[in-house]
Design a protein around this motif. Structure first.
Motif, PDB file in Angstrom:
ATOM      1  N   ALA A  72      15.511  21.874 155.243  1.00 19.24           N
ATOM      2  CA  ALA A  72      16.050  20.934 154.258  1.00 19.24           C
ATOM      3  C   ALA A  72      16.786  19.794 154.954  1.00 19.24           C
ATOM      4  CB  ALA A  72      16.984  21.661 153.296  1.00 19.24           C
ATOM      5  N   GLY A  73      17.565  20.120 155.969  1.00 19.84           N
ATOM      6  CA  GLY A  73      18.271  19.089 156.716  1.00 19.84           C
ATOM      7  C   GLY A  73      17.317  18.107 157.371  1.00 19.84           C
ATOM      8  N   CYS A  74      16.227  18.624 157.924  1.00 19.56           N
ATOM      9  CA  CYS A  74      15.235  17.752 158.553  1.00 19.56           C
ATOM     10  C   CYS A  74      14.605  16.804 157.532  1.00 19.56           C
ATOM     11  CB  CYS A  74      14.143  18.581 159.232  1.00 19.56           C
ATOM     12  SG  CYS A  74      14.709  19.431 160.707  1.00 19.56           S
ATOM     13  N   PHE A  75      14.256  17.341 156.361  1.00 25.65           N
ATOM     14  CA  PHE A  75      13.644  16.490 155.345  1.00 25.65           C
ATOM     15  C   PHE A  75      14.629  15.466 154.793  1.00 25.65           C
ATOM     16  CE2 PHE A  75      10.191  19.612 155.150  1.00 25.65           C
ATOM     17  CZ  PHE A  75       9.109  18.733 155.166  1.00 25.65           C
ATOM     18  N   PHE A  76      15.894  15.864 154.594  1.00 23.97           N
ATOM     19  CA  PHE A  76      16.883  14.898 154.133  1.00 23.97           C
ATOM     20  C   PHE A  76      17.126  13.831 155.203  1.00 23.97           C
ATOM     21  CE2 PHE A  76      17.977  18.029 150.860  1.00 23.97           C
ATOM     22  CZ  PHE A  76      18.041  17.178 149.751  1.00 23.97           C
ATOM     23  N   GLY A  77      17.120  14.225 156.466  1.00 27.18           N
ATOM     24  CA  GLY A  77      17.240  13.258 157.546  1.00 27.18           C
ATOM     25  C   GLY A  77      16.074  12.290 157.563  1.00 27.18           C
ATOM     26  N   GLU A  78      14.861  12.804 157.393  1.00 26.54           N
ATOM     27  CA  GLU A  78      13.674  11.951 157.327  1.00 26.54           C
ATOM     28  C   GLU A  78      13.742  11.011 156.132  1.00 26.54           C
ATOM     29  OE1 GLU A  78      10.724  11.490 159.068  1.00 26.54           O
ATOM     30  OE2 GLU A  78      11.708  12.582 160.696  1.00 26.54           O
ATOM     31  N   MET A  79      14.235  11.535 154.998  1.00 25.84           N
ATOM     32  CA  MET A  79      14.324  10.712 153.801  1.00 25.84           C
ATOM     33  C   MET A  79      15.295   9.550 154.003  1.00 25.84           C
ATOM     34  SD  MET A  79      14.893  12.021 149.973  1.00 25.84           S
ATOM     35  CE  MET A  79      14.812  10.953 148.566  1.00 25.84           C
ATOM     36  N   SER A  80      16.398   9.807 154.713  1.00 29.68           N
ATOM     37  CA  SER A  80      17.342   8.719 154.977  1.00 29.68           C
ATOM     38  C   SER A  80      16.759   7.716 155.978  1.00 29.68           C
ATOM     39  CB  SER A  80      18.673   9.274 155.486  1.00 29.68           C
ATOM     40  OG  SER A  80      18.514   9.824 156.776  1.00 29.68           O
ATOM     41  N   TYR A  81      15.798   8.152 156.781  1.00 26.73           N
ATOM     42  CA  TYR A  81      15.175   7.262 157.755  1.00 26.73           C
ATOM     43  C   TYR A  81      14.126   6.363 157.094  1.00 26.73           C
ATOM     44  CZ  TYR A  81      12.567   5.730 161.859  1.00 26.73           C
ATOM     45  OH  TYR A  81      11.934   4.969 162.809  1.00 26.73           O
ATOM     46  N   VAL A  82      13.262   6.968 156.233  1.00 25.16           N
ATOM     47  CA  VAL A  82      12.180   6.183 155.625  1.00 25.16           C
ATOM     48  C   VAL A  82      12.634   5.441 154.372  1.00 25.16           C
ATOM     49  CG1 VAL A  82      10.350   7.628 156.558  1.00 25.16           C
ATOM     50  CG2 VAL A  82      11.287   8.147 154.323  1.00 25.16           C
ATOM     51  N   LYS A  83      13.706   5.854 153.740  1.00 24.90           N
ATOM     52  CA  LYS A  83      14.303   5.194 152.579  1.00 24.90           C
ATOM     53  C   LYS A  83      13.273   4.858 151.491  1.00 24.90           C
ATOM     54  CE  LYS A  83      18.123   3.126 155.100  1.00 24.90           C
ATOM     55  NZ  LYS A  83      17.919   3.566 156.435  1.00 24.90           N
ATOM     56  N   PRO A  84      12.718   5.887 150.832  1.00 22.90           N
ATOM     57  CA  PRO A  84      11.780   5.593 149.745  1.00 22.90           C
ATOM     58  C   PRO A  84      12.525   4.943 148.580  1.00 22.90           C
ATOM     59  CG  PRO A  84      12.301   7.912 149.755  1.00 22.90           C
ATOM     60  CD  PRO A  84      12.951   7.322 150.971  1.00 22.90           C
ATOM     61  N   PRO A  85      11.831   4.152 147.759  1.00 20.01           N
ATOM     62  CA  PRO A  85      12.509   3.506 146.631  1.00 20.01           C
ATOM     63  C   PRO A  85      12.974   4.557 145.617  1.00 20.01           C
ATOM     64  CG  PRO A  85      10.144   3.113 146.535  1.00 20.01           C
ATOM     65  CD  PRO A  85      10.426   3.793 147.836  1.00 20.01           C
ATOM     66  N   ALA A  86      14.251   4.518 145.284  1.00 22.16           N
ATOM     67  CA  ALA A  86      14.825   5.529 144.385  1.00 22.16           C
ATOM     68  C   ALA A  86      14.153   5.508 143.019  1.00 22.16           C
ATOM     69  CB  ALA A  86      16.329   5.306 144.244  1.00 22.16           C
ATOM     70  N   SER A  87      13.817   4.321 142.534  1.00 23.14           N
ATOM     71  CA  SER A  87      13.179   4.237 141.212  1.00 23.14           C
ATOM     72  C   SER A  87      11.810   4.924 141.218  1.00 23.14           C
ATOM     73  CB  SER A  87      13.043   2.779 140.778  1.00 23.14           C
ATOM     74  OG  SER A  87      12.219   2.075 141.691  1.00 23.14           O
ATOM     75  N   GLY A  88      11.071   4.771 142.309  1.00 24.90           N
ATOM     76  CA  GLY A  88       9.773   5.434 142.424  1.00 24.90           C
ATOM     77  C   GLY A  88       9.909   6.947 142.511  1.00 24.90           C
ATOM     78  N   VAL A  89      10.932   7.414 143.214  1.00 26.40           N
ATOM     79  CA  VAL A  89      11.160   8.857 143.334  1.00 26.40           C
ATOM     80  C   VAL A  89      11.508   9.447 141.976  1.00 26.40           C
ATOM     81  CG1 VAL A  89      12.639  10.622 144.362  1.00 26.40           C
ATOM     82  CG2 VAL A  89      11.822   8.729 145.754  1.00 26.40           C
ATOM     83  N   VAL A  90      12.437   8.802 141.269  1.00 31.44           N
ATOM     84  CA  VAL A  90      12.850   9.313 139.948  1.00 31.44           C
ATOM     85  C   VAL A  90      11.693   9.247 138.969  1.00 31.44           C
ATOM     86  CG1 VAL A  90      14.388   8.881 137.990  1.00 31.44           C
ATOM     87  CG2 VAL A  90      15.274   8.754 140.315  1.00 31.44           C
ATOM     88  N   LYS A  91      10.934   8.140 138.986  1.00 24.07           N
ATOM     89  CA  LYS A  91       9.776   8.031 138.089  1.00 24.07           C
ATOM     90  C   LYS A  91       8.742   9.118 138.413  1.00 24.07           C
ATOM     91  CE  LYS A  91       6.139   4.941 136.539  1.00 24.07           C
ATOM     92  NZ  LYS A  91       5.452   3.673 136.772  1.00 24.07           N
ATOM     93  N   GLY A  92       8.518   9.384 139.696  1.00 31.42           N
ATOM     94  CA  GLY A  92       7.556  10.409 140.094  1.00 31.42           C
ATOM     95  C   GLY A  92       7.967  11.815 139.690  1.00 31.42           C
ATOM     96  N   ILE A  93       9.285  12.056 139.569  1.00 33.39           N
ATOM     97  CA  ILE A  93       9.764  13.370 139.118  1.00 33.39           C
ATOM     98  C   ILE A  93       9.377  13.611 137.672  1.00 33.39           C
ATOM     99  CG2 ILE A  93      11.853  14.694 138.570  1.00 33.39           C
ATOM    100  CD1 ILE A  93      13.109  13.471 141.085  1.00 33.39           C
ATOM    101  N   PHE A  94       9.516  12.558 136.847  1.00 36.12           N
ATOM    102  CA  PHE A  94       9.290  12.725 135.407  1.00 36.12           C
ATOM    103  C   PHE A  94       7.884  12.348 134.961  1.00 36.12           C
ATOM    104  CE2 PHE A  94      13.905  12.202 135.812  1.00 36.12           C
ATOM    105  CZ  PHE A  94      14.294  13.390 135.216  1.00 36.12           C
TER     106      PHE A  94
END
Length: 109
Positions: free
Chosen positions: A11-33
């Motif tokens: 989980a730490g590795c993935f959260f670290g990767e996520m902070s590195y690639v910085k996906p658009p938050a709106s796209g992430v939230v939209k993709g969840i729903f």
């Protein structure tokens, strides 16, 4: 404990990767729903993600079940010890307490 450590490392590795690639938050939230399946093998990936989600819930559920079982065992041991060391136990029951096993422990209740 080892599995929990490995899960937290992953989980730490993935959260670290996520902070590195910085996906658009709106796209992430939209993709969840509103999920979309694009490309070859997308259905297979979606089924794998669903399986991982079910396994996560199974891990949480089994952790809760083990914790509840632990609490029940603590209560059983505490009740047994209280009865065993009580001052007002008859001599017959005191003898039964001295020869206590899992088959004969029910009288403590």
């Amino acid at each position: 404990m080892l599995i929990a450590v490995l899960v937290f490392v992953m989980a730490g590795c993935f959260f670290g990767e996520m902070s590195y690639v910085k996906p658009p938050a709106s796209g992430v939230v939209k993709g969840i729903f509103v999920p979309k399946l694009n490309g070859q093998g997308a259905t297979r990936d979606a089924i794998a993600l669903l399986g991982a989600l079910v396994m996560t819930y199974f891990l949480i559920e089994s952790g809760i079940a083990l914790f509840v079982a632990f609490l029940i065992n603590v209560v059983v041991v505490a009740v047994s010890a209280s009865v065993y060391t009580a001052d007002n136990v008859s001599s017959a029951n005191q003898q039964r307490c001295n020869d206590l096993n899992l088959n004969s422990a029910s009288f403590l209740l």
